[in-house]
Write a protein that holds these residues in place. Structure first.
Motif, short mmCIF file in Angstrom:
data_model
loop_
_atom_site.label_atom_id
_atom_site.label_comp_id
_atom_site.label_asym_id
_atom_site.label_seq_id
_atom_site.Cartn_x
_atom_site.Cartn_y
_atom_site.Cartn_z
N ARG A 68 0.82 -1.22 0.00
CA ARG A 68 0.00 0.00 0.00
C ARG A 68 0.85 1.27 0.00
O ARG A 68 1.99 1.27 0.45
N VAL A 69 0.21 2.36 -0.47
CA VAL A 69 0.81 3.68 -0.29
C VAL A 69 0.53 4.11 1.14
O VAL A 69 -0.59 4.00 1.62
N LEU A 70 1.54 4.60 1.83
CA LEU A 70 1.36 5.03 3.22
C LEU A 70 1.21 6.53 3.34
O LEU A 70 0.52 7.03 4.21
N ASP A 71 1.90 7.27 2.44
CA ASP A 71 1.87 8.72 2.59
C ASP A 71 2.37 9.38 1.31
O ASP A 71 3.22 8.84 0.60
N PHE A 72 1.80 10.54 1.02
CA PHE A 72 2.35 11.41 -0.04
C PHE A 72 2.60 12.75 0.60
O PHE A 72 1.73 13.28 1.31
N ASP A 73 3.76 13.33 0.37
CA ASP A 73 4.04 14.66 0.92
C ASP A 73 4.32 15.61 -0.24
O ASP A 73 5.34 15.49 -0.94
N ALA A 74 3.38 16.55 -0.43
CA ALA A 74 3.47 17.46 -1.58
C ALA A 74 4.63 18.43 -1.43
O ALA A 74 5.21 18.88 -2.43
N VAL A 75 4.97 18.79 -0.21
CA VAL A 75 6.07 19.74 0.00
C VAL A 75 7.41 19.05 -0.27
O VAL A 75 8.26 19.55 -1.00
N ASP A 76 7.57 17.88 0.33
CA ASP A 76 8.83 17.14 0.11
C ASP A 76 8.87 16.46 -1.25
O ASP A 76 9.92 16.03 -1.70
N ARG A 77 7.72 16.33 -1.87
CA ARG A 77 7.56 15.57 -3.12
C ARG A 77 8.10 14.16 -2.94
O ARG A 77 8.97 13.69 -3.69
N THR A 78 7.57 13.50 -1.91
CA THR A 78 7.95 12.11 -1.66
C THR A 78 6.69 11.26 -1.49
O THR A 78 5.63 11.75 -1.09
N LEU A 79 6.87 9.99 -1.78
CA LEU A 79 5.80 9.01 -1.62
C LEU A 79 6.36 7.93 -0.71
O LEU A 79 7.47 7.44 -0.95
N THR A 80 5.61 7.60 0.33
CA THR A 80 6.08 6.51 1.21
C THR A 80 5.20 5.30 0.96
O THR A 80 3.97 5.39 0.99
N VAL A 81 5.85 4.19 0.65
CA VAL A 81 5.10 2.99 0.25
C VAL A 81 5.62 1.78 1.02
O VAL A 81 6.75 1.76 1.49
N GLN A 82 4.78 0.74 1.08
CA GLN A 82 5.25 -0.53 1.62
C GLN A 82 6.08 -1.23 0.55
O GLN A 82 5.86 -1.03 -0.66
N ALA A 83 7.00 -2.06 1.00
CA ALA A 83 8.01 -2.60 0.08
C ALA A 83 7.45 -3.56 -0.96
O ALA A 83 8.07 -3.79 -2.00
N GLY A 84 6.27 -4.12 -0.70
CA GLY A 84 5.73 -5.10 -1.64
C GLY A 84 4.98 -4.49 -2.81
O GLY A 84 4.46 -5.20 -3.67
N MET A 85 4.93 -3.18 -2.88
CA MET A 85 4.22 -2.53 -3.98
C MET A 85 4.97 -2.74 -5.29
O MET A 85 6.20 -2.66 -5.32
N SER A 86 4.24 -2.98 -6.37
CA SER A 86 4.93 -3.16 -7.65
C SER A 86 5.45 -1.81 -8.14
O SER A 86 4.90 -0.75 -7.78
#
Ligand code: 2HG
Ligand code: ZN
Length: 460
Positions: free
Chosen positions: A95-113
């Protein structure tokens, strides 16, 4: 649950999904190498980080080795479980855990394709730029484990450049938060970077914070036919000097034959020994610049023919000629080399290696392709029908030793982007010095004192 160790795991984690069916053991116990017979103890499919930690603690208590497992599209045996290991598949942690528009980062679980990461970035008008053909099945955790490269490295670099933070379960079950998304962090050893490319031997990546960037401008895709190998590097230098490249990939007529037999459409008539697929930024001047470069190449005898895609569908069809190669070769279970050199060392090396392979494999189908703009060649050798698997591999290993010696002389690497795994561990010494390997073993000992994380991979 007849195995006492598994019974202990099930008792400790009653909700853990555990598989022991022979079909599951086979499915999760192997990767795309298909060289080893899978024989894992069981498959664990944890649903969260706490379960991963508990599995690792259990593994320590019971002395069971753990093979971290993503999409198992690896080509070096890095995710193979052939010796009673527990396969720890991260496929439910996707799953996606977080998106941060300021940092422009996406935090995801490792099993995501990788494909799902691309799509998640797109939802925010951004891109995660690492890309390659296995995008639909490989996982971001596996990409991190091998520092995966792919078709856009020339523009964006390898996976390593795009990882802002990692959450990792270490060999003792402790949780590490590495770098926490910082851009600047001069506070000692960068353990995040140490994890990237460690092939599951130091810790289990459970979450990743990836950097995103703006989509590139629209692009154009061109296929070029070349009359000889020397022309490859000339055309690369020419196109790089006149266009802003997003990709510069090559393949041979042998690769083309296989990919056409697998359903791709021919785009250039006639027989040509080498082809290039290149993609570059499209702006007002790029069409003219590409045409001028093309004509210059033709005048100098470096380019024999070419086609520029006129639609997205045509661009996809040209890309398929390159991206479809691995799949078209898969039924032959090829012996794979994935080597790299500094670009400046390529012209001389290519000549030496062409002679070596021509002598070593006079009767084998040898398929050359890869990311020539990054100095990365994939050399796939196909097994002749009359040769047994073991004789074939023995012959290829002998030639790989010669290849490794040549690479060492030119300062290259035995693995550019697929990893060492089981396939290339005998040749690690061609790329890393003894002193370096001793330090790598020491690092492994610190992170994984009992040697339970992906044992046998990377080192013999
Ligand atoms: C590619 O570049 C992949 O297509 C696979 O890295 C290469 O199959 C191979 O040897
Ligand atoms: Zn590749």
């Amino acid at each position: 649950m007849t195995d006492a160790r598994l019974a202990a795991l099930a008792a400790r984690l009653p909700n853990l999904r555990l598989l022991t069916d022979p079909a599951d053991l086979e499915h999760y116990g192997r990767d795309w190498t298909r060289r080893w017979t899978p024989a894992p103890l069981a498959i664990a499919l944890p649903g969260d980080v706490a379960e991963v930690q508990d599995i690792v603690r259990w593994a320590n208590e019971q002395g069971v080795a753990v093979v971290p497992s993503g999409g198992r599209t690896g080509l070096s045996g890095g995710a193979v479980a052939a010796h009673g290991e527990l396969v720890l598949s991260l496929e439910r942690m996707n799953r996606v855990l977080d998106f941060d528009a300021v940092d422009r980062t996406l935090t995801v679980q490792a099993g995501m394709s990788l494909h799902a990461v691309h799509e998640a970035a797109k939802e925010h008008g951004l891109i995660y730029p690492v890309d390659f053909a296995a995008r639909g099945s490989c996982s971001i955790g596996g990409n991190i484990a091998t520092n995966a490269g792919g078709i856009r490295v020339i523009r964006y670099g390898n996976t390593r450049e795009w990882i802002a933070g990692l959450t990792v379960v270490a060999g003792n079950g402790k949780l590490l938060q590495l770098n926490r998304g910082l851009i600047k962090n001069s506070s000692g050893y960068d353990l995040r970077q140490l994890m990237i490319g460690s092939e599951g031997t130091l810790g289990i990546v459970v979450e990743a914070t990836v950097r995103l960037t703006d989509p590139p401008p629209s692009s154009q895709v061109m296929l070029l036919a070349l009359p000889n190998m020397d022309a490859l590097m000339e055309v690369f230098a020419l196109f790089r000097s006149r266009l802003t490249l997003q990709a510069f990939e090559f393949f041979t007529d042998v690769a083309l034959r296989h990919v056409l037999a697998h359903g791709a459409q021919r785009a250039i008539d006639g027989e040509h020994p080498y082809y290039v697929v290149t993609e570059f930024d499209a702006d007002e001047s790029s069409q003219d610049a590409a045409l001028a470069a093309f004509e210059y190449g033709v005048d100098h005898g470096w380019i024999s023919d070419g086609v520029i895609a006129q639609s997205e569908a045509q661009a996809a069809a040209l890309w398929r000629l390159r991206e479809g190669i691995t799949e078209s070769l898969a039924p032959h279970r090829p012996y794979k080399n994935d080597i790299s050199l500094r670009i400046s060392a390529l012209p001389v090396f290519l000549h030496e290696i062409q002679t070596l392979l021509g002598q070593a494999y006079p009767h084998f189908d040898v398929v050359w392709f890869g990311h020539i703009g990054d100095g990365n060649l994939h050399i796939n050798v196909l097994r002749p029908e009359n040769l047994s698997d073991s004789d074939f591999i023995a012959q290829c290993e002998h030639v790989t030793k010669l290849l490794a010696d040549t690479l060492q002389r030119h300062g290259g690497s035995i693995s550019a982007e697929h990893g060492i795994g089981l396939v290339k561990r005998a040749y690690l010494g061609s790329t890393r010095s003894e002193a370096e390997i001793a330090l790598m073993r020491g690092v492994k000992q610190v992170f994984d004192p009992k040697g339970l994380l992906n044992p046998g991979k990377l080192f013999i």
